[in-house]
Scaffold this motif. Structure first.
Motif, PDB file in Angstrom:
ATOM      1  N   GLU A 363       0.818  -1.207   0.000  1.00 27.77           N
ATOM      2  CA  GLU A 363       0.000   0.000   0.000  1.00 27.77           C
ATOM      3  C   GLU A 363       0.855   1.261   0.000  1.00 27.77           C
ATOM      4  N   THR A 364       1.981   1.235   0.696  1.00 32.69           N
ATOM      5  CA  THR A 364       2.881   2.392   0.676  1.00 32.69           C
ATOM      6  C   THR A 364       3.376   2.653  -0.739  1.00 32.69           C
ATOM      7  N   MET A 365       3.768   1.606  -1.440  1.00 31.68           N
ATOM      8  CA  MET A 365       4.304   1.772  -2.795  1.00 31.68           C
ATOM      9  C   MET A 365       3.219   2.148  -3.794  1.00 31.68           C
ATOM     10  N   ARG A 366       1.985   1.744  -3.514  1.00 29.15           N
ATOM     11  CA  ARG A 366       0.870   2.156  -4.372  1.00 29.15           C
ATOM     12  C   ARG A 366       0.460   3.593  -4.093  1.00 29.15           C
ATOM     13  N   TRP A 367       0.307   3.914  -2.810  1.00 25.63           N
ATOM     14  CA  TRP A 367      -0.217   5.214  -2.374  1.00 25.63           C
ATOM     15  C   TRP A 367       0.726   6.359  -2.718  1.00 25.63           C
ATOM     16  N   ARG A 368       2.023   6.171  -2.474  1.00 26.01           N
ATOM     17  CA  ARG A 368       3.006   7.213  -2.750  1.00 26.01           C
ATOM     18  C   ARG A 368       4.217   6.615  -3.470  1.00 26.01           C
ATOM     19  N   PRO A 369       4.090   6.373  -4.775  1.00 22.99           N
ATOM     20  CA  PRO A 369       5.223   5.814  -5.527  1.00 22.99           C
ATOM     21  C   PRO A 369       6.405   6.778  -5.526  1.00 22.99           C
ATOM     22  N   VAL A 370       7.591   6.256  -5.316  1.00 22.13           N
ATOM     23  CA  VAL A 370       8.772   7.126  -5.285  1.00 22.13           C
ATOM     24  C   VAL A 370       9.148   7.609  -6.684  1.00 22.13           C
ATOM     25  N   ASP A 371       8.590   6.975  -7.709  1.00 22.47           N
ATOM     26  CA  ASP A 371       8.836   7.397  -9.091  1.00 22.47           C
ATOM     27  C   ASP A 371       7.476   7.516  -9.783  1.00 22.47           C
ATOM     28  N   PRO A 372       6.748   8.619  -9.554  1.00 24.96           N
ATOM     29  CA  PRO A 372       5.353   8.709 -10.009  1.00 24.96           C
ATOM     30  C   PRO A 372       5.167   8.658 -11.513  1.00 24.96           C
ATOM     31  N   LEU A 373       6.232   8.915 -12.283  1.00 26.11           N
ATOM     32  CA  LEU A 373       6.123   8.854 -13.742  1.00 26.11           C
ATOM     33  C   LEU A 373       6.957   7.726 -14.332  1.00 26.11           C
ATOM     34  N   GLY A 374       7.397   6.813 -13.486  1.00 22.20           N
ATOM     35  CA  GLY A 374       8.149   5.676 -13.991  1.00 22.20           C
ATOM     36  C   GLY A 374       9.388   6.110 -14.755  1.00 22.20           C
ATOM     37  N   MET A 375       9.918   5.200 -15.530  1.00 24.31           N
ATOM     38  CA  MET A 375      11.047   5.490 -16.412  1.00 24.31           C
ATOM     39  C   MET A 375      10.532   5.529 -17.843  1.00 24.31           C
ATOM     40  N   PRO A 419      -4.193  -0.196   3.841  1.00 27.40           N
ATOM     41  CA  PRO A 419      -3.587  -1.521   3.659  1.00 27.40           C
ATOM     42  C   PRO A 419      -4.594  -2.657   3.736  1.00 27.40           C
ATOM     43  N   ALA A 420      -5.717  -2.424   4.406  1.00 27.36           N
ATOM     44  CA  ALA A 420      -6.713  -3.488   4.566  1.00 27.36           C
ATOM     45  C   ALA A 420      -7.308  -3.918   3.232  1.00 27.36           C
ATOM     46  N   ARG A 421      -7.130  -3.113   2.178  1.00 22.55           N
ATOM     47  CA  ARG A 421      -7.658  -3.509   0.865  1.00 22.55           C
ATOM     48  C   ARG A 421      -6.980  -4.796   0.371  1.00 22.55           C
ATOM     49  N   TRP A 422      -5.817  -5.113   0.942  1.00 25.94           N
ATOM     50  CA  TRP A 422      -5.059  -6.292   0.499  1.00 25.94           C
ATOM     51  C   TRP A 422      -5.278  -7.507   1.393  1.00 25.94           C
ATOM     52  N   ILE A 423      -6.181  -7.394   2.364  1.00 27.91           N
ATOM     53  CA  ILE A 423      -6.423  -8.488   3.299  1.00 27.91           C
ATOM     54  C   ILE A 423      -7.817  -9.071   3.055  1.00 27.91           C
ATOM     55  N   GLY A 424      -7.879 -10.396   2.879  1.00 26.02           N
ATOM     56  CA  GLY A 424      -9.142 -11.069   2.624  1.00 26.02           C
ATOM     57  C   GLY A 424      -9.949 -11.288   3.886  1.00 26.02           C
ATOM     58  N   LYS A 425     -11.131 -11.843   3.717  1.00 26.41           N
ATOM     59  CA  LYS A 425     -12.040 -12.021   4.857  1.00 26.41           C
ATOM     60  C   LYS A 425     -11.505 -13.011   5.875  1.00 26.41           C
ATOM     61  N   ASP A 426     -10.605 -13.896   5.451  1.00 29.77           N
ATOM     62  CA  ASP A 426     -10.007 -14.850   6.379  1.00 29.77           C
ATOM     63  C   ASP A 426      -8.603 -14.432   6.815  1.00 29.77           C
TER      64      ASP A 426
END
Length: 526
Positions: A363-375, A419-426
């Motif tokens: 989630e950290t890497m998704r939320w605030r990418p250190v390279d927002p425009l890639g290469m 981060p909870a978006r990546w955690i399933g119901k179990d």
């Protein structure tokens, strides 16, 4: 009046119908040629200024925000011009996947950078290297030392570096960025050169990496050197061109530094040392692939410099997220107490039992990418995409920020840190979106330019974050009224290679009585 002019006037006067037909034919030819020109079918985009194009529109604010805003008006694929150079902004993961993954054979080149790529690094810094035989050999050799299986051999040194980092944060939280830079540089040096832990974030090795990256990023910035606009200036003798003298000097300086590190490993290998390191792998694979010691030294140096900056950048954003959203810190620490307990430190043996730690990283890497425009990538031939013409030499700019914040992919809370978006119901760790594959985000690049060090980076982030949260409670500094000071989650500093958060303060205290004691004992045993 000349004889030619007299004859022309006589012909027009004598045969007016013929003259009219010729003129009409020229007009029709011009109209048809214009109508059939593929350049009329470039992707849509904002209007620019003649000759210079959209230069001034690209110089204000954060470009990823500008591109995202343009996407709402012009669509997912946008074209702009910068002094005649065509840039195509990709605002959807689907377009980027099609053009940069599926059509990688046409889009794996890099823009030419005379100073940064050709003079400062002698064509050997493979982030800038054109897609050629040398780059393919670089990547093949590097893959042998950085693939998913081999990277497990680097875990012991990464664990050691995480312990040193967490202890340092407790002892001097005001030097947080220094701790992260020391941690990243030391872990990467250990992985590449089998080097012992660095003792300080201001050590010579860390300073050398930082200075090299500053030189490269400044030299690669648009408009930094006239020779990028007028390539013939590269023929001016070095005695008359300061940029060339400086670049040649620093290439020699950095080559000596990187070759020195690499040749130390070669000597140990020649003496029978079998300890794993990327440099040792490059020595073996480089021989098979025909890479010289200098080429191998720069291949190792590329990973050394790039890996140091990016991992430290992610850690800085992670701590900011913990300050801004403490509920996620508490949930991760509950998981650590349940799985690890408080009598030992987290270890790589816990890696499959800590799904929320993995969720925090992703989630950290998704939320605030250190390279927002890639290469950026460059096309090597004309292409078409959904009826739009993409000429040879076009620069693709993937708007990673937009991909990572797309509501269609991540839901209506795509702009939130969750981060909870990546955690399933179990309680299981969920897979990422289809196009993001196992990463869950779009920060590791595309096609034949995907980051070769992503597996070792994931390992480093796991053990760093698990160890830090196991030992430390991260909290905001209080103001004079006893209220937590606000933190800026939207501002950023573009440091060249990476985009980092605005400076922030923090309190770092041991979570329980024995946390620092256990950390210090492990650190002292190194």
């Amino acid at each position: 009046m000349s004889t030619y002019q007299s004859a022309l006037r006589h012909t027009i006067a004598t045969y007016p119908d013929v003259a009219f037909t010729i003129v009409l034919g020229l007009i029709v030819f011009t109209i048809v040629k214009y109508a059939r020109s593929p350049y009329r079918q470039l992707p849509p985009g904002p209007p620019g200024i003649p000759l210079i194009g959209n230069v001034f529109q690209l110089m204000t604010g954060n470009q990823w925000d500008t591109f995202t805003r343009w996407g709402k008006e012009y669509g997912d694929v946008i074209s702009v011009s910068v002094v005649g150079q065509c840039l195509v902004i990709l605002n959807s993961a689907e377009a980027a996947h099609e053009l940069m993954n599926k059509r990688a054979a046409n889009s794996s080149d890099r823009p030419r950078s005379i100073v940064a790529a050709e003079y400062l690094t002698g064509g050997l810094f493979f982030v800038f290297t054109p897609y050629n035989n040398l780059l393919r050999r670089f990547r093949k050799a590097s893959h042998e030392g950085l693939n998913k299986t081999v990277t497990e051999s680097y875990r012991p040194s990464q664990h050691t570096e995480a312990i040193i980092m967490a202890a340092g944060v407790l002892e001097a939280p005001e030097r947080l960025t220094e701790h992260f830079k020391r941690n990243s540089a030391s872990a990467v040096m250990s992985m590449i050169y089998d080097h012992p832990p660095l003792t300080s974030g201001t050590s010579e090795a860390v300073r050398n990496v930082g200075e090299l990256m500053i030189r490269l990023t400044r030299s690669a910035m648009p408009g930094a050197h006239l020779v990028e606009i007028f390539p013939w200036l590269r023929y001016v003798p070095a005695s008359l061109a300061k940029w060339k003298r400086d670049a040649l000097y620093w290439f020699q300086h950095d080559t000596e530094m990187l070759e020195g590190l690499f040749l130390e490993v070669r000597k140990r290998v020649d003496d029978g040392d079998t300890r794993p390191s990327l440099a040792a792998t490059l020595i073996k694979e480089g021989k098979n692939l025909g890479l010289s010691d200098r080429e191998n030294a720069w291949a190792a140096g590329t990973i050394y410099t790039a890996g140091t900056e990016t991992t430290a950048g992610v850690m800085n954003w992670f701590v900011l997220a913990m300050l801004a959203f403490p509920e996620h810190q508490r949930r991760a620490q509950e998981e650590l107490d349940r799985v690890v307990g408080r009598t030992r430190l987290p270890a790589f043996s816990d890696i499959d039992q800590l799904p929320y730690i993995h969720a925090l990283i992703r989630e950290t890497m998704r939320w605030r990418p250190v390279d927002p425009l890639g290469m950026v990538h460059v096309t090597v031939a004309d292409d078409w995409y959904e009826g739009m013409y993409i000429p040879k030499g076009t620069i693709y700019v993937p708007n990673v920020w937009k991909f990572n914040h797309d509501e269609a992919t991540y839901g209506p809370d795509a702009d939130d840190f969750n981060p909870a978006r990546w955690i399933g119901k179990d309680g299981e760790f969920l897979p990422g979106p289809e196009l993001a594959k196992e990463d869950g985000h779009f920060g590791y690049g595309y096609g034949r330019r995907v980051c070769v060090g992503k597996y070792v980076a994931q390992q480093a982030l796991f053990i760093n974050i698990a160890t830090l949260l196991w030992a430390v409670t991260i909290d905001r500094v209080k103001d004079d009224n006893g209220q937590p000071k606000p933190v800026d989650i939207d501002g950023c500093i573009n440091e060249g290679l990476v985009v980092g958060p605005m400076p922030y303060e923090l309190l770092a205290v041991a979570r329980f009585a024995d946390a620092y004691t256990l950390l210090k004992a492990e650190r002292d045993a190194v």
